[in-house]
Design an enzyme around this catalytic site. Structure first.
Site, PDB file in Angstrom:
ATOM      1  N   ASP A  39     -20.232  63.330  11.926  1.00 34.70           N
ATOM      2  CA  ASP A  39     -20.649  64.315  10.930  1.00 34.70           C
ATOM      3  C   ASP A  39     -21.797  65.196  11.410  1.00 34.70           C
ATOM      4  O   ASP A  39     -21.734  66.424  11.320  1.00 34.70           O
ATOM      5  CB  ASP A  39     -21.079  63.611   9.639  1.00 34.70           C
ATOM      6  CG  ASP A  39     -19.903  63.217   8.765  1.00 34.70           C
ATOM      7  OD1 ASP A  39     -18.765  63.611   9.080  1.00 34.70           O
ATOM      8  OD2 ASP A  39     -20.122  62.502   7.763  1.00 34.70           O
TER       9      ASP A  39
ATOM     10  N   HIS B 258     -12.690  61.209   7.374  1.00 37.63           N
ATOM     11  CA  HIS B 258     -14.135  61.029   7.398  1.00 37.63           C
ATOM     12  C   HIS B 258     -14.574  60.806   8.840  1.00 37.63           C
ATOM     13  O   HIS B 258     -13.747  60.614   9.747  1.00 37.63           O
ATOM     14  CB  HIS B 258     -14.557  59.855   6.507  1.00 37.63           C
ATOM     15  CG  HIS B 258     -14.611  60.191   5.049  1.00 37.63           C
ATOM     16  ND1 HIS B 258     -15.512  61.096   4.527  1.00 37.63           N
ATOM     17  CD2 HIS B 258     -13.857  59.769   4.006  1.00 37.63           C
ATOM     18  CE1 HIS B 258     -15.333  61.202   3.226  1.00 37.63           C
ATOM     19  NE2 HIS B 258     -14.332  60.419   2.876  1.00 37.63           N
TER      20      HIS B 258
END
Length: 378
Positions: free
Chosen positions: A166, A136
């Protein structure tokens, strides 16, 4: 207001994009393309992604249309390839090799459409020792050295939500990549694969910092530098009511205005005396604690001291400047950031709310001339 089936307005009007449903940076990148006017068709899987959350509030799916295709069904891959054959760009965010196993990898798509831009969004990239490992945002930015720059010197690194990895290091680089590749494809007729890895983008974001490090102008530790909170006139300070003010008075003229308005102009240590930065920070902090955030906001209003109140997510849309610019908009009962950037000739807008899984199958089957979508959906 246009409905979900209305062609987009904006610089990418007429561009067709297929998004293979995922989470995080892939959908956000596709939203950016949709905001810019592209006709983005999101291929959702039966039953959804399995993640909690009401799709009615997922604004990363605004301005898109959704169809449902079971890629594990007999006709699933063929249906996606039919979409790819009519598209300019395809975006997927699977682990390396998954799209190939499903029959919708670059080779299969390019066999149907040689000019297709095939965008791949991953954390670790398509190759390398970690390519197959789960991850992540926080792990990606940790490995690049980016996370280690953020936070107080006497505590753990501060987590910047998932904005830095991200969306900044991932989505934005994917969008830049697919648009550059689209330009090349339209000039040559040849598509290509765009490998957008969050570790690459997050590292690239720190280019200026690496340059400063090489020049001896950046210490490789937290809160010891001009832009990382180490500098007393570039940071945040608590106010009397528990709020915070952000200070960015780097240049001499801005600093002079800052200390005068703060009321410490007669006793502030010299700004260039790094040995006294600790003393200066304590002086600034003590002064900010004497008034509330709103009171200090009023003091610095209209000045060039480079000071601003730290607002919450709910407060930000009501700030007079952001309200005047229309930085946020209300659509479908959801307050959300408006499309950015802005264009003088091809303006963008929020045309439709979050695409609901499968709601646009019939319209896309008609507009893209893919009757097989109805079979897969039914």
């Amino acid at each position: 207001m246009a409905d979900a089936g209305t062609p987009g307005h904006g610089p990418l009007a007429g561009v067709r994009v297929v998004e293979l449903a995922g989470i995080g940076p892939g959908p956000f990148a596709a939203m950016l393309l949709a905001d810019l006017g592209a006709d983005v068709v999101r291929v959702d899987r039966p039953g959804g992604s399995g993640l909690a959350g009401n799709p009615e509030y997922d604004i990363t799916n605004r301005n898109k249309r959704s169809v449902i295709v079971d890629l594990k069904s007999e006709d699933g891959a063929g249906t996606v390839l039919d979409l790819a054959a009519r598209a300019d760009i395809l975006i997927e965010g699977y682990r390396p090799g998954v799209a190939e196993r499903l029959g919708v990898g670059p080779e299969s798509c390019h066999a149907r459409n040689p000019g297709l831009v095939y965008g791949r969004m991953t954390g670790w990239g398509q190759q390398g020792p970690l390519a197959q490992r789960a991850g992540h945002d926080i792990a990606y930015i940790a490995l690049t050295g980016t996370l280690g720059m953020i936070g107080a010197p006497d505590g753990p690194p501060a987590v910047p939500a998932n904005l830095l990895g991200d969306f900044a290091g991932g989505s934005l680089y994917l969008v830049v990549g697919v648009l550059a590749a689209l330009h090349h494809a339209r000039a040559t007729g040849t598509g290509q694969v765009v490998d957008a890895a969050i570790v690459d983008g997050s590292s690239h974001l720190a280019a200026m910092i690496h340059a400063m490090l090489a020049a001896g102008r950046w210490q490789d530790r937290r809160a010891a530098n001009l832009l990382d909170g180490g500098c007393p006139f570039y940071g945040t300070y608590e106010t009397a009511d528990g709020g915070y003010m952000a200070v960015g008075a780097l240049e001499q003229q801005f600093y002079e205005e800052f200390v005068e308005l703060l009321g410490i102009g007669d006793r502030a240590p010299a700004r260039k005396d790094v040995a006294r930065w600790g003393e200066l920070r304590e002086t600034v902090a003590a002064r900010f604690r004497t008034r509330t955030r709103d009171e200090w906001t009023a003091v610095f209003e209209g000045s060039d001291a480079c000071v601003a109140p730290v607002l919450s997510l709910r407060e930000a849309p009501g700030h007079p400047h952001l309200a005047a610019r229309g930085t946020f908009t209300d659509f479908g009962g959801i307050t959300q950031p408006a499309p950015a950037p802005r264009f003088s000739t091809t303006p963008t807008t929020v045309r439709s709310g979050p695409a609901q899984p499968g709601a646009d199958t019939a319209a896309v089957a008609r507009d893209w001339d893919i009757p097989g979508l109805l079979k897969d959906d039914g």
